[in-house]
Design an enzyme around this catalytic site. Structure first.
Site, mmCIF file in Angstrom:
data_model
loop_
_atom_site.group_PDB
_atom_site.id
_atom_site.type_symbol
_atom_site.label_atom_id
_atom_site.label_comp_id
_atom_site.label_asym_id
_atom_site.label_seq_id
_atom_site.Cartn_x
_atom_site.Cartn_y
_atom_site.Cartn_z
ATOM 1 N N ARG A 242 0.881 -1.181 0.000
ATOM 2 C CA ARG A 242 0.000 0.000 0.000
ATOM 3 C C ARG A 242 0.907 1.216 0.000
ATOM 4 N NH1 ARG A 242 -5.313 1.149 3.601
ATOM 5 N NH2 ARG A 242 -6.077 -0.115 1.873
ATOM 6 N N HIS B 30 -7.315 0.852 -6.415
ATOM 7 C CA HIS B 30 -7.499 -0.050 -5.270
ATOM 8 C C HIS B 30 -8.097 -1.347 -5.825
ATOM 9 C CE1 HIS B 30 -7.714 -1.420 -1.299
ATOM 10 N NE2 HIS B 30 -8.584 -0.599 -0.753
ATOM 11 N N GLN C 260 -9.848 -4.071 -3.668
ATOM 12 C CA GLN C 260 -11.170 -3.638 -3.221
ATOM 13 C C GLN C 260 -12.211 -3.951 -4.293
ATOM 14 O OE1 GLN C 260 -12.057 -2.005 -0.147
ATOM 15 N NE2 GLN C 260 -14.029 -2.640 -0.955
ATOM 16 N N ASP D 175 -17.607 6.266 -0.935
ATOM 17 C CA ASP D 175 -16.275 6.229 -0.314
ATOM 18 C C ASP D 175 -16.099 7.583 0.384
ATOM 19 O OD1 ASP D 175 -13.653 5.659 0.424
ATOM 20 O OD2 ASP D 175 -12.803 6.005 -1.567
ATOM 21 N N CYS E 156 -16.569 1.011 0.643
ATOM 22 C CA CYS E 156 -15.326 0.267 0.868
ATOM 23 C C CYS E 156 -14.857 0.362 2.315
ATOM 24 C CB CYS E 156 -14.250 0.763 -0.079
ATOM 25 S SG CYS E 156 -13.917 2.524 0.095
ATOM 26 N N ARG F 81 -13.158 -9.053 1.098
ATOM 27 C CA ARG F 81 -11.776 -8.660 0.814
ATOM 28 C C ARG F 81 -10.863 -9.879 0.980
ATOM 29 N NH1 ARG F 81 -9.866 -3.474 1.330
ATOM 30 N NH2 ARG F 81 -7.936 -4.463 0.639
HETATM 31 N N1 CP Z 1 -11.206 -0.584 2.338
HETATM 32 C C1 CP Z 1 -9.943 -0.543 2.809
HETATM 33 O O1 CP Z 1 -8.968 -0.693 2.071
HETATM 34 O O2 CP Z 1 -9.869 -0.373 4.158
HETATM 35 P P1 CP Z 1 -8.522 -0.099 4.977
HETATM 36 O O3 CP Z 1 -8.009 1.239 4.551
HETATM 37 O O4 CP Z 1 -8.920 -0.145 6.418
HETATM 38 O O5 CP Z 1 -7.536 -1.168 4.642
HETATM 39 N N1 NVA Z 2 -10.190 6.522 -1.183
HETATM 40 C C1 NVA Z 2 -9.820 6.047 0.122
HETATM 41 C C2 NVA Z 2 -9.994 4.570 0.214
HETATM 42 C C3 NVA Z 2 -9.725 3.965 1.552
HETATM 43 C C4 NVA Z 2 -9.846 2.486 1.581
HETATM 44 C C5 NVA Z 2 -8.394 6.448 0.424
HETATM 45 O O1 NVA Z 2 -7.527 6.351 -0.456
HETATM 46 O O2 NVA Z 2 -8.131 6.871 1.552
#
Ligand code: CP
Ligand code: NVA
Length: 306
Positions: A101, A128, A131, A222, A261, A289
């Site tokens: 990430r 993502h 997701q 989101d 999400c 997930r």
């Molecule tokens: N949806 C998602 O990726 O959640 P987190 O940021 O908690 O991993």
């Molecule tokens: N768009 C959000 C998604 C979190 C899972 C972010 O990038 O923070």
């Protein structure tokens, strides 16, 4: 050649369908897969916070008989003590896979360039894709034919929007992103999605008018402010509030399914009434997930990538 999963576009429609079928099998017959990653170690590397991603990968890998090693930035940011290239070169001597990430998509590209083991994008600024796999696993559990439904995403055009839009296009699902002016999804990615959707008999639309969500089977929310953006959510409230998923909108659209999400900001992008209501599949979506990612890891780390 090492296979990576950086944008989601690595998988065409057939491969996605096979992967989601495998995810369903892993979910329904976990005992058959409890050695699927035996002897494998997978590094999960995070430049940003996480609840779902960290735990769904860690616990998921454990359930497949593998070993997850969590690496955050407490010992220094990636690229500071040593280069991203050297991270990749070193990690791939020990590990069988790298889930990352990152702040910038280019970091994933560098990791993939120098890693001899598969690299999986577990969120970056642009995508993502894990997701989106979980989102569609949830929709496959809800609808007989996802090519017959329409998804409306409301809020900020972001990484989650991009991956959802691309996977919808791949699977022939109509998709509309309803975003305030100045917050549309990336134009290049929209164009790419339009081209994929055209091949699969689906449509991709971007609009700032909430009416564009009319007739959507699925409403998707989101956060209005993604990780890394320091703007307080209160500051964007006036801009985004017309795009909130609330009971009135659900009824006006005639939607049957609500997705988010998470993490959610209750009473901002979605009301608690809807989030906890009978049409919400949000917790099932979070559970998925793990199953979707497990299918991905099994496919990537075994020689037959679906
Ligand atoms: N949806 C998602 O990726 O959640 P987190 O940021 O908690 O991993
Ligand atoms: N768009 C959000 C998604 C979190 C899972 C972010 O990038 O923070």
């Amino acid at each position: 050649m090492t296979k990576h999963f950086l944008t989601g576009l690595e998988l065409d429609q057939t491969k996605v369908l096979n992967l989601l079928k495998l995810a369903k099998n892993i979910k329904n017959q976990p005992q058959e897969y409890n050695q699927a990653l035996a002897g494998k170690s997978i590094v999960t590397l995070f430049e940003k916070p996480s609840l779902r991603t960290r735990l769904s990968f860690d616990i998921g890998i454990h359930r497949l008989g593998g070993h997850a090693v969590y690496l955050d930035q407490q010992n220094g940011a990636m690229g500071a003590r040593e280069s991203v290239k050297d991270f990749a070169l070193n990690i791939s001597t020990w590990a069988d896979g790298l889930v990352a990430r990152v702040n910038h998509h280019s970091t994933l590209e560098t990791l993939a360039e120098f890693s001899s083991v598969p690299v999986v994008n577990s969120l970056c600024d642009l995508y993502h894709p894990c997701q989106a796999l979980a989102d569609f696993l949830t929709l496959f559990e809800t609808y007989d034919d996802v090519s017959q439904i329409k998804i409306a995403y409301l809020g900020e055009g972001n990484n989650v929007t991009h991956s959802l839009m691309l996977l919808a296009a791949t699977l022939g699902t109509d998709f509309v992103a309803v975003c305030p002016k100045g917050h549309s999804p990336d134009a290049q990615i929209v164009k790419q999605a339009e081209q994929i959707a055209a091949v699969n008999g689906a449509s991709v639309l971007v609009s700032d008018r909430v009416e564009a969500a009319a007739g959507a089977n699925v409403l998707y929310a989101d956060t209005w402010v993604s990780m890394g953006n320091k703007t307080p959510i209160e500051q964007v409230k006036d801009t985004f509030m017309p795009y909130q998923i609330n009971q009135q909108l659900v009824e006006a659209c005639g939607a049957q399914t609500i997705l988010h999400c998470q993490p959610a900001h209750r009473e901002f992008e979605i009301t608690s009434e809807v989030m906890d209501g009978p049409k919400s599949k949000i917790i099932q979506q979070a559970e998925n997930r793990m199953h979707a990612q497990n299918a991905l890891l099994v496919s990537l780390l075994n020689k037959d990538y679906v």
